[in-house]
Scaffold this active site. Structure first.
Site, short mmCIF file in Angstrom:
data_model
loop_
_atom_site.label_atom_id
_atom_site.label_comp_id
_atom_site.label_asym_id
_atom_site.label_seq_id
_atom_site.Cartn_x
_atom_site.Cartn_y
_atom_site.Cartn_z
N PHE A 1 33.99 -48.64 88.52
CA PHE A 1 35.14 -47.54 89.42
C PHE A 1 36.59 -48.04 89.11
CE2 PHE A 1 31.97 -47.02 92.67
CZ PHE A 1 31.11 -45.76 92.25
N HIS B 1 25.86 -46.45 79.03
CA HIS B 1 27.04 -46.69 80.65
C HIS B 1 25.07 -46.23 81.73
CE1 HIS B 1 28.65 -48.15 84.13
NE2 HIS B 1 28.49 -46.66 84.80
N LYS C 1 19.70 -48.73 82.29
CA LYS C 1 19.66 -48.76 83.46
C LYS C 1 18.40 -48.06 84.19
CE LYS C 1 24.11 -49.61 84.16
NZ LYS C 1 24.89 -49.36 82.85
N HIS D 1 21.32 -49.93 88.47
CA HIS D 1 22.43 -50.39 88.12
C HIS D 1 23.04 -51.53 88.94
CE1 HIS D 1 26.91 -50.34 87.33
NE2 HIS D 1 26.94 -48.95 87.38
N GLU E 1 29.64 -39.01 79.60
CA GLU E 1 29.26 -40.08 78.45
C GLU E 1 28.55 -39.09 77.20
OE1 GLU E 1 27.62 -44.74 78.01
OE2 GLU E 1 26.85 -43.32 79.52
N CYS F 1 32.23 -52.10 87.41
CA CYS F 1 30.38 -52.25 86.78
C CYS F 1 30.85 -52.43 86.13
CB CYS F 1 29.98 -50.97 87.06
SG CYS F 1 29.79 -50.40 88.98
#
Length: 415
Positions: free
Chosen positions: A402, A305, A337, A342, A316, A165
């Site tokens: 990831f 994110h 998002k 996403h 985060e 991502c």
């Protein structure tokens, strides 16, 4: 060696809340949810039956039917957004040095729809390997970069970045550095993804990564909300024209903003989970600020994110609180998002665009679908539910993937 300055001169977007740049921005500031029931396949037996799909998209409006058959949907999306950015930068009227014009294009997964179709056809057949000759070229994650370079004749650096991502944020970071070092004058960079497929949704469901809020899917993407239960998968593309400042000024280009830094790090912690203390995220943001030659107190806004996952959001927020300390209360924090879902490998590009336009237009898009504060999340200056007017001179766009990949890109108002 004096590094060259880098600016953004064109943008293109194809998203679940708008099929071009203007529609995308309007959807963001209006707080539109792109989530709806899946139309691309029968999801009635799936744990998750909704997604943020691109809507009312007809590829034949952009390329002829024969050409379209050579592209997986992820590549179709990429070609469309890249062309919008190309036109937005007025490059069709410029005599470029094509040897110094490049393409860096990202996709976290690539042609998963093509892979699924070819494998299904083989399994349902008699065992004879009758594969489409375009199978491999349509599937591979680098092919969209190749198609874009072919269309415009760009003969400079040309490759794909794949870091889950974080992929398209890496593409932007690479473009910055190639220009800074004098290796090229201009890039089309960004990313695209089209993973709303049986394999994509089924695979993420198996990981328990997706929200299963089927009874209230419009509000399912809930970054930083106490009741978040996973991300909503999205699809689409985002493209940026990234250019050497002197090159842009010489051709009289409009300038959206300056890209002043990028920070990269690894969590080195877990295959899919972020570091619980946000160590990698903190390091990426600090590196971006250092790279830009800025101080922590220069940052006005962070597009996080913020995926709406139970583990990712708190880490985060903690990273932001730990890095900025008391100053964090002055930083406008959001997650777009909540509206787009996403977009995996394309997330970094479309969120960079949202960050750039926040600087350019003085409006910060909201994080929608916030109902309940989470005591486990640091109490930052979140922009919840409604867009907010604000002067934004410096902003960060965070993207994580990831594998523990972390990228933060720093944008600054052009002066």
């Amino acid at each position: 060696m004096k590094l060259r300055r880098v600016v953004v001169t064109g943008l293109g977007a194809l998203t679940p809340i708008g099929n071009n740049l203007a529609e995308y921005w309007q959807g963001l500031i209006d707080g539109v949810s792109g989530a709806d029931l899946i139309t691309k396949f029968d999801a009635s037996k799936f744990k998750t039956r909704f997604a943020c799909e691109v809507k009312n998209f007809d590829v034949n409006q952009f390329m002829d039917r024969k050409e379209a058959r050579k592209h997986d949907p992820y590549s179709q999306f990429g070609m469309v957004s890249a062309h919008e950015a190309y036109l937005d930068a007025n490059l069709e009227n410029v005599n470029l040095d094509l040897d110094r014009a490049g393409v860096i294009w990202a996709s976290g997964i690539g042609g998963i729809q093509t892979y699924q179709e070819e494998l299904t056809s083989f399994v349902q057949g008699d065992g004879t390997p009758r594969f489409n000759p375009f199978f491999i070229p349509k599937m591979i994650s680098d092919i969209c970069a190749g198609h874009i370079s072919i269309r415009y004749g760009f003969r400079g650096p040309n490759f794909a970045t794949v870091s889950a991502c974080a992929s398209s944020a890496n593409a932007i970071a690479d473009a910055i550095n190639y220009i800074r070092l004098g290796k090229a004058d201009i890039f089309i960079c960004g990313g695209s993804e089209a993973a709303v497929t049986i394999m994509g949704v089924g695979g993420f469901n198996a990981m328990h990564a997706l929200s299963a809020r089927n009874d209230d899917y419009k509000t399912a993407s809930r970054p930083f909300d106490k009741d978040r239960d996973g991300f909503v998968i999205g699809e689409g593309a985002g493209a940026l024209i990234v250019e050497d400042l002197d090159h842009a000024l010489k051709r009289g280009a409009k300038i959206y903003c300056e890209i002043v830094g990028a920070g990269l790090s690894a969590d080195a912690y877990h295959m899919t989970a972020t570091h619980p203390e946000g160590l990698g995220a903190k390091k990426a943001m600090q590196e971006a600020i250092n790279d830009a030659g800025l101080s922590l107190e220069d940052v006005d806004h962070i597009n996080t994110h913020g995926t709406s996952t139970p583990v990712g959001d708190p880490s985060e927020a903690k990273a932001i609180q730990d890095l900025f300390g008391d100053y964090a209360k002055n930083i406008y924090v959001n997650s777009t998002k909540s509206m787009t879902g996403h977009l995996l490998g394309a997330a970094g590009a479309i969120e960079a665009i949202a960050t750039i336009l926040a600087i350019n237009k003085g409006i910060i898009p909201p994080t929608i679908n916030h109902f309940t504060d989470d005591p486990e999340i640091a109490p930052l200056n979140f922009v919840f539910n409604e867009a907010r007017k604000a002067v934004v001179n410096v902003a960060l766009s965070n993207t994580f993937g990831f594998g523990g990949h972390n990228v933060s890109v720093a944008f600054k108002k052009y002066q």
